[in-house]
Design an enzyme around this catalytic site. Sequence first.
Site, PDB file in Angstrom:
ATOM      1  N   GLY A  31     101.258  37.299  -7.424  1.00 34.31           N
ATOM      2  CA  GLY A  31     100.277  38.550  -7.316  1.00 34.31           C
ATOM      3  C   GLY A  31     100.388  39.465  -8.408  1.00 34.31           C
ATOM      4  O   GLY A  31     100.450  39.257  -9.309  1.00 34.31           O
ATOM      5  N   TYR A  70     100.212  52.855   1.570  1.00 33.40           N
ATOM      6  CA  TYR A  70     101.859  51.827   1.938  1.00 33.40           C
ATOM      7  C   TYR A  70     102.912  53.261   1.257  1.00 33.40           C
ATOM      8  O   TYR A  70     104.229  52.699   1.482  1.00 33.40           O
ATOM      9  CB  TYR A  70     101.744  51.051   0.524  1.00 33.40           C
ATOM     10  CG  TYR A  70     100.757  50.443   1.010  1.00 33.40           C
ATOM     11  CD1 TYR A  70     100.587  49.261   2.069  1.00 33.40           C
ATOM     12  CD2 TYR A  70      99.954  49.975  -0.414  1.00 33.40           C
ATOM     13  CE1 TYR A  70      99.723  48.476   2.362  1.00 33.40           C
ATOM     14  CE2 TYR A  70      98.927  48.833  -0.620  1.00 33.40           C
ATOM     15  CZ  TYR A  70      99.256  48.045   1.382  1.00 33.40           C
ATOM     16  OH  TYR A  70      98.423  46.740   1.471  1.00 33.40           O
ATOM     17  N   GLY A  80     105.957  37.309  -3.310  1.00 33.62           N
ATOM     18  CA  GLY A  80     107.066  38.548  -2.930  1.00 33.62           C
ATOM     19  C   GLY A  80     107.972  39.059  -2.990  1.00 33.62           C
ATOM     20  O   GLY A  80     109.168  40.008  -3.021  1.00 33.62           O
ATOM     21  N   GLU A 137     102.930  31.610  -5.400  1.00 35.69           N
ATOM     22  CA  GLU A 137     101.154  32.737  -5.594  1.00 35.69           C
ATOM     23  C   GLU A 137     101.935  33.748  -5.619  1.00 35.69           C
ATOM     24  O   GLU A 137     101.382  34.858  -5.108  1.00 35.69           O
ATOM     25  CB  GLU A 137     100.435  32.237  -3.979  1.00 35.69           C
ATOM     26  CG  GLU A 137     100.380  30.895  -3.968  1.00 35.69           C
ATOM     27  CD  GLU A 137     100.047  30.812  -2.523  1.00 35.69           C
ATOM     28  OE1 GLU A 137     100.134  31.890  -1.679  1.00 35.69           O
ATOM     29  OE2 GLU A 137      99.134  29.301  -2.283  1.00 35.69           O
ATOM     30  N   CYS A 181      88.244  64.673  -1.476  1.00 41.75           N
ATOM     31  CA  CYS A 181      88.078  64.755  -0.564  1.00 41.75           C
ATOM     32  C   CYS A 181      89.430  65.038   1.099  1.00 41.75           C
ATOM     33  O   CYS A 181      87.859  64.742   1.843  1.00 41.75           O
ATOM     34  CB  CYS A 181      86.713  66.260   0.074  1.00 41.75           C
ATOM     35  SG  CYS A 181      86.647  67.525   1.008  1.00 41.75           S
ATOM     36  N   GLU A 182      90.205  65.079   0.852  1.00 40.95           N
ATOM     37  CA  GLU A 182      90.926  63.904   1.667  1.00 40.95           C
ATOM     38  C   GLU A 182      92.633  64.717   1.297  1.00 40.95           C
ATOM     39  O   GLU A 182      92.367  64.863   0.221  1.00 40.95           O
ATOM     40  CB  GLU A 182      91.198  62.460   2.200  1.00 40.95           C
ATOM     41  CG  GLU A 182      89.837  62.159   2.516  1.00 40.95           C
ATOM     42  CD  GLU A 182      89.465  62.082   3.259  1.00 40.95           C
ATOM     43  OE1 GLU A 182      90.764  62.613   4.864  1.00 40.95           O
ATOM     44  OE2 GLU A 182      88.110  62.158   4.229  1.00 40.95           O
ATOM     45  N   TYR A 219      96.384  46.168  -7.082  1.00 35.62           N
ATOM     46  CA  TYR A 219      95.870  46.477  -6.128  1.00 35.62           C
ATOM     47  C   TYR A 219      95.294  48.035  -6.508  1.00 35.62           C
ATOM     48  O   TYR A 219      95.330  48.909  -5.898  1.00 35.62           O
ATOM     49  CB  TYR A 219      96.642  46.606  -5.037  1.00 35.62           C
ATOM     50  CG  TYR A 219      96.970  45.223  -3.926  1.00 35.62           C
ATOM     51  CD1 TYR A 219      96.519  44.272  -3.913  1.00 35.62           C
ATOM     52  CD2 TYR A 219      98.495  44.755  -4.648  1.00 35.62           C
ATOM     53  CE1 TYR A 219      96.477  42.412  -3.629  1.00 35.62           C
ATOM     54  CE2 TYR A 219      99.067  43.853  -4.063  1.00 35.62           C
ATOM     55  CZ  TYR A 219      97.995  42.579  -4.090  1.00 35.62           C
ATOM     56  OH  TYR A 219      98.675  41.619  -3.906  1.00 35.62           O
ATOM     57  N   ARG A 230      97.146  53.256  -3.411  1.00 37.81           N
ATOM     58  CA  ARG A 230      99.203  52.269  -2.280  1.00 37.81           C
ATOM     59  C   ARG A 230      99.780  53.741  -2.190  1.00 37.81           C
ATOM     60  O   ARG A 230     100.224  53.911  -1.062  1.00 37.81           O
ATOM     61  CB  ARG A 230      99.567  51.694  -3.770  1.00 37.81           C
ATOM     62  CG  ARG A 230      99.028  50.175  -3.934  1.00 37.81           C
ATOM     63  CD  ARG A 230      99.648  49.428  -5.180  1.00 37.81           C
ATOM     64  NE  ARG A 230     100.428  49.142  -4.450  1.00 37.81           N
ATOM     65  CZ  ARG A 230     101.044  49.465  -4.624  1.00 37.81           C
ATOM     66  NH1 ARG A 230     102.247  50.224  -4.853  1.00 37.81           N
ATOM     67  NH2 ARG A 230     102.874  48.428  -3.324  1.00 37.81           N
TER      68      ARG A 230
END
Length: 420
Positions: free
Chosen positions: A270, A311, A227, A268, A337-338, A365, A307
């Site tokens: 990442g 997010y 985190g 952990e 196309c969005e 990610y 992301r």
Amino acid sequence: MQLNNQTYQIQGVDVLAIADEFGLPLYVYDADKIIEKIGLLRSSFAGVNLKIKYAAKALTNVSILKLMRQQGVEMDSVSVNEARMGMLAGFTPDQIMFTPSGVSFEEIREAIDMGLQLNVDSLSLLEWVGQNYGGQVPVSIRINPHISEGGNIKISTGHADSKFGISILQRAEIKAIADQYQISVTGLHIHTGSDFKNAGAFLKGAEVLFALASDYPNLTFIDFGSGFKVAYKEGDHITDVAELGRQVSAAFRDFCQQYGRDLELWFEPGKFLVSESGHLLVKTNIVKENPTRTFVAVDSGLNHLIRPMMYDAYHDIKNISNPTGSEKTYNVVGYICETDTFATDRPLPDVRPGDVLSFENAGAYGFSMASNYNARFRPAEVLVYEGKPYLIRQRETFEDLLRGQVDVAVLNPETIEQVR
């Protein structure tokens, strides 16, 4: 990525030269930055028996996993396929933590047969382990501490309504099941989410786990997940890892003394290890001037870096083709196309068609959440290691898009005509 004499470089290698050699769009990772982050963690927790388990879901390329193993880092996986990749990279099964979330019991059995360290995420899974293996399979227990801190709610995993972990309010039920089947509980785990700015969240989680530890006399480790907040733009508040290490290490040493012996302290990370190492290089297709906005449209999109859309994440953008151009304000958008927006009202040095832009913090990610939406190829990946760029994933081709599809004969035009 550093700017030297108006040229962006990674380990002394011109980024534009990398783009020319391998083509665009392209993910580029700086091995030195990953190694630097590993070293920072180790030095910050120098006073305890630290074990780093890389959360492979952030970036699962086998060459990245090999780099982690080379640096003495072990692995955290959330699927057996991630674990298989880890084993291809040289990790032994006992070096891989398996933390599933709602997966089938068949996958759990497969992970146990592989010899992975199982992290139990639900009472039903704990019961299943007891019924099928009794005390033969050592497990760790993932606890939901009902702590809500950190960043975007979509990446917060420790609050009361999260699907992750076993609620701390079910402490008695956990112990009852473990006692009933004589399950060997060797670890306690907590992961409350991402983007914590200080040690407070970790210390709150520590209090929960330290209290719970009295139920289990045979623990060998306490796992605080991760985190750590990384910087996405200049002036961003980040986790002070050195201060975090000082406070958490002191609390952990006190706990070990009360517990009666020294345990291992696991993390952990990442995103913390790989995010800042990664750069997504893209080419500007067009600059589109509307009455209210000027759009920079690039040869990439949410299919390569989801992301910002998923997010609302901020990613710094550099114009590496024209770093000293006069500053203008743009909306940087993708070719999907969005609604596909990387940045809104972003000041950048004058962007021209053909300019190469770099999306920063693309190591975590980026590729691991990439897709073939709109039948687009996923980019190649390059690792810069000891001053030399290495191709670690080939760019996809049209054949890759068709792989696995089955041509159903009854739908062929000549067959349809015969039916008519």
